[in-house]
Scaffold this motif. Structure first.
Motif, PDB file in Angstrom:
ATOM      1  N   HIS A   9       0.846  -1.190   0.000  1.00  0.00           N
ATOM      2  CA  HIS A   9       0.000   0.000   0.000  1.00  0.00           C
ATOM      3  C   HIS A   9       0.882   1.242   0.000  1.00  0.00           C
ATOM      4  N   PRO A  10       0.336   2.352  -0.461  1.00  0.00           N
ATOM      5  CA  PRO A  10       1.167   3.562  -0.471  1.00  0.00           C
ATOM      6  C   PRO A  10       1.522   4.034   0.938  1.00  0.00           C
ATOM      7  N   VAL A  11       2.790   4.292   1.135  1.00  0.00           N
ATOM      8  CA  VAL A  11       3.271   4.891   2.382  1.00  0.00           C
ATOM      9  C   VAL A  11       4.099   6.107   1.994  1.00  0.00           C
ATOM     10  N   SER A  12       3.792   7.249   2.577  1.00  0.00           N
ATOM     11  CA  SER A  12       4.513   8.447   2.162  1.00  0.00           C
ATOM     12  C   SER A  12       5.110   9.202   3.348  1.00  0.00           C
ATOM     13  N   VAL A  13       6.176   9.917   3.054  1.00  0.00           N
ATOM     14  CA  VAL A  13       6.767  10.834   4.036  1.00  0.00           C
ATOM     15  C   VAL A  13       6.144  12.188   3.765  1.00  0.00           C
ATOM     16  N   THR A  14       5.475  12.749   4.775  1.00  0.00           N
ATOM     17  CA  THR A  14       4.740  13.989   4.513  1.00  0.00           C
ATOM     18  C   THR A  14       5.489  15.233   4.966  1.00  0.00           C
ATOM     19  N   VAL A  15       6.259  15.103   6.049  1.00  0.00           N
ATOM     20  CA  VAL A  15       6.937  16.301   6.540  1.00  0.00           C
ATOM     21  C   VAL A  15       8.195  15.879   7.295  1.00  0.00           C
ATOM     22  N   THR A  16       9.192  16.762   7.288  1.00  0.00           N
ATOM     23  CA  THR A  16      10.422  16.484   8.034  1.00  0.00           C
ATOM     24  C   THR A  16      10.847  17.743   8.794  1.00  0.00           C
ATOM     25  N   ALA A  17      11.637  17.545   9.818  1.00  0.00           N
ATOM     26  CA  ALA A  17      12.221  18.686  10.533  1.00  0.00           C
ATOM     27  C   ALA A  17      13.623  18.313  10.983  1.00  0.00           C
ATOM     28  N   ALA A  18      14.547  19.277  10.897  1.00  0.00           N
ATOM     29  CA  ALA A  18      15.934  19.010  11.271  1.00  0.00           C
ATOM     30  C   ALA A  18      16.413  20.037  12.288  1.00  0.00           C
ATOM     31  N   ARG A  60       8.428  18.209  17.666  1.00  0.00           N
ATOM     32  CA  ARG A  60       7.461  19.294  17.801  1.00  0.00           C
ATOM     33  C   ARG A  60       7.414  20.132  16.519  1.00  0.00           C
ATOM     34  N   LEU A  61       8.587  20.407  15.945  1.00  0.00           N
ATOM     35  CA  LEU A  61       8.646  21.187  14.707  1.00  0.00           C
ATOM     36  C   LEU A  61       7.939  20.466  13.571  1.00  0.00           C
ATOM     37  N   ALA A  62       8.176  19.154  13.471  1.00  0.00           N
ATOM     38  CA  ALA A  62       7.542  18.391  12.393  1.00  0.00           C
ATOM     39  C   ALA A  62       6.025  18.421  12.552  1.00  0.00           C
ATOM     40  N   LEU A  63       5.561  18.300  13.796  1.00  0.00           N
ATOM     41  CA  LEU A  63       4.116  18.354  14.038  1.00  0.00           C
ATOM     42  C   LEU A  63       3.567  19.731  13.683  1.00  0.00           C
ATOM     43  N   ASN A  64       4.265  20.777  14.118  1.00  0.00           N
ATOM     44  CA  ASN A  64       3.808  22.139  13.830  1.00  0.00           C
ATOM     45  C   ASN A  64       3.750  22.413  12.334  1.00  0.00           C
ATOM     46  N   LYS A  65       4.789  21.957  11.610  1.00  0.00           N
ATOM     47  CA  LYS A  65       4.846  22.216  10.172  1.00  0.00           C
ATOM     48  C   LYS A  65       3.662  21.602   9.450  1.00  0.00           C
ATOM     49  N   SER A  66       3.168  20.483   9.975  1.00  0.00           N
ATOM     50  CA  SER A  66       2.059  19.820   9.281  1.00  0.00           C
ATOM     51  C   SER A  66       0.744  20.074  10.004  1.00  0.00           C
ATOM     52  N   SER A  67       0.742  21.040  10.941  1.00  0.00           N
ATOM     53  CA  SER A  67      -0.464  21.374  11.712  1.00  0.00           C
ATOM     54  C   SER A  67      -1.101  20.142  12.344  1.00  0.00           C
ATOM     55  N   LEU A  68      -0.267  19.271  12.865  1.00  0.00           N
ATOM     56  CA  LEU A  68      -0.793  18.078  13.531  1.00  0.00           C
ATOM     57  C   LEU A  68      -0.614  18.252  15.032  1.00  0.00           C
ATOM     58  N   ARG A  69      -1.459  17.555  15.785  1.00  0.00           N
ATOM     59  CA  ARG A  69      -1.253  17.498  17.229  1.00  0.00           C
ATOM     60  C   ARG A  69      -0.625  16.158  17.557  1.00  0.00           C
TER      61      ARG A  69
END
Lengths: 340, 153
Positions: A9-18, A60-69
């Motif tokens: 099934h498709p699995v994707s990387v949606t956001v990253t933070a460094a 936290r940055l990765a979550l913020n960038k994708s507006s996720l909690r």
């Protein structure tokens, strides 16, 4: 037996933070990091706590960038170099996300991506975070000498990256999809010099690539970039020699340990290393380039030297490992603007 | 190489060791000479100063050594010593300054684990072998010296 897996099934990387420290900021990729602490402390008193905090900041940055909690993540898979994976457990304990701590030395970021992809592909999880970190000072303390001890390094030694990378993966089609995986075998090439980890890991990387190209049906030419984790200059040169002898063309090879620092000016000998090395390079540079449509396909093999400080003192060799993650950007549906 | 299934350990180790570029011996030796020489000149200057002050050669030598230990220790604390030693190498480590750094750096490092289990337990982490085997070998040499002296006299 080695298996090369293609997710069903498709699995994707949606956001990253460094996240990085001062030396990383001064490196060629410095401006691409999402967060830099020039004191390398990340607001904490001890180096171990600083590393743990760098993981928290990255996630936290990765979550913020994708507006996720944090409740949007079904699990987080994280690892680091320290005993008992303490940077991961202490860094991520306040998130209250189901947690898997992993150890693969510097191959940890690929191991995390690999495990998460299988979890998402299996259908039981929808969204997973992967975090991996290292810190020069905490690694020096655990593996070598006190931070302020004045010693000299051989030209083949590598510099542990202070930094962390966080990735969020989803079980849905996305701009960058994971289309291949391969769990590496432990390779004992007989190297026992902790000052030459590139040589200890290069045979593992070579075997991983050889197996992958044999079992996946893919060719090196199918990839825009063949990327190893932290072989450094020494390990990269050995890998290329081994590949050449076996007839594998690695012209498009680069190494995260060579990309993160400027070896000519930054006094890092053979290059960067650590769980934060390829994690930060992937999160700050490679994946964003794929999101923007500048790079189409990447074969990422994070290499790890599975050593302990005591094992080396007991005269044992340094086993190497390399896990492979194959990434493909969806160039057709890409509407992102090309970066200069 | 058709069969790469097992990379032979001994041949690979030899190969890796052979291709690894060694530390730049001439450069390192030169820098060690410069740094170590400069340190000795500084030490000699300190001794001269102390001699003028105290008038005793023995006291002056001790004071100069103490001053060098203190300076190296303070520079270690400021994070300067290790940077200098990366270039100066043996020039910085062989003189008494190296011993000072070997004691101060683990003390600073272990502070995060507290005064007893950290500093107290780990302060000899680096210098411990030198102290143990230095003391032991001096006892052995002393014994040999004693035996030879009684035989000869």
């Amino acid at each position: 037996m080695v298996r090369t897996v293609r997710p069903e099934h498709p699995v994707s990387v949606t956001v990253t933070a460094a996240v990085g420290g001062k030396k990383e900021w001064n490196g060629p990729l410095g401006a691409r990091f999402d967060y830099i602490d020039e004191s390398d402390r990340f607001g904490k008193k001890t180096w171990e706590q600083s590393e743990a905090e760098s993981q928290a900041i990255a996630l936290r940055l990765a979550l913020n960038k994708s507006s996720l909690r944090e409740t949007d993540l079904d699990a987080v898979v994280a690892g680091d170099l320290l005993n008992q994976c303490s940077s991961s457990s202490y860094g991520l304990m306040n998130f209250r996300i189901p947690f898997l701590g992993i150890f693969g030395a510097c191959s940890t970021p690929a191991e995390g991506l690999l495990i998460s992809t299988l979890m998402l592909d299996g259908g039981h999880y929808r969204r997973i975070g992967v975090v991996s970190s290292s810190h020069f000072c905490s690694a020096e303390r655990q593996f070598r000498a006190p931070v302020e001890y004045g010693g000299q390094r051989p030209p083949t030694a590598q510099w542990t990256v202070t930094g962390a990378g966080a990735f969020i993966l989803e079980n849905a089609p996305g701009r960058v999809q994971i289309d291949g995986l391969q769990i590496g075998r432990i390779v004992d090439a007989g190297i026992d010099d902790p000052g030459n980890m590139g040589a200890a890991m290069a045979p593992a990387a070579f075997e991983a690539f050889r197996d992958f190209f044999e079992f996946s049906g893919k060719k090196p030419a199918d990839y825009d970039l063949i990327l190893t984790g932290d072989l450094g200059a020494e390990g990269s040169a050995i890998l290329k020699e081994l590949a050449l002898r076996a007839g594998i063309d690695l012209k498009r090879h680069n190494d995260c340990g060579l990309m993160i620092y400027d070896r000519a000016t930054q006094d890092v000998q053979s290059g960067g290393s650590g769980c934060g090395c390829s994690a930060a390079v992937m999160a700050s540079y490679i994946l964003p380039q794929m999101f923007e449509g500048n790079v189409g396909s990447v074969l990422y093999a994070a290499t790890g030297a599975l050593m302990s400080a005591d094992a080396v003192k007991q005269g044992l060799c340094i086993p190497g490992i390399a896990h492979i993650v194959s990434l493909k950007a969806d160039m057709k549906n890409n509407r992102g603007e090309r970066a200069q | 190489m058709q069969d790469q299934k097992d990379i032979k350990k001994t041949t690979y180790k030899d190969y890796a060791e052979k291709r690894a570029s060694p530390s730049p011996l001439i450069r390192d030796t030169f820098l060690a000479f410069i740094f170590g020489g400069a340190l000795c000149v500084a030490g000699q200057g300190l001794t001269a100063l102390c001699l003028a002050w105290t008038g005793s050669e023995k006291t002056a030598g001790t004071l100069a050594s103490l001053a060098l230990i203190a300076i190296a220790s303070i520079l270690t604390g400021f994070g300067v010593f290790d940077k200098a030693a990366r270039y100066g190498g043996a020039g910085m480590l062989v003189p008494i300054t190296g011993f000072s750094n070997a004691m101060t750096s683990p003390a600073i490092d272990a502070k995060s684990e507290g005064w007893v289990l950290g500093v107290g337990a780990k302060i000899f982490n680096v210098a411990g072998p030198v102290i143990l085997y230095g003391t032991l070998s001096s006892a052995v040499y002393g014994l040999i010296y004693y035996v030879l002296k009684t035989i000869i006299l």
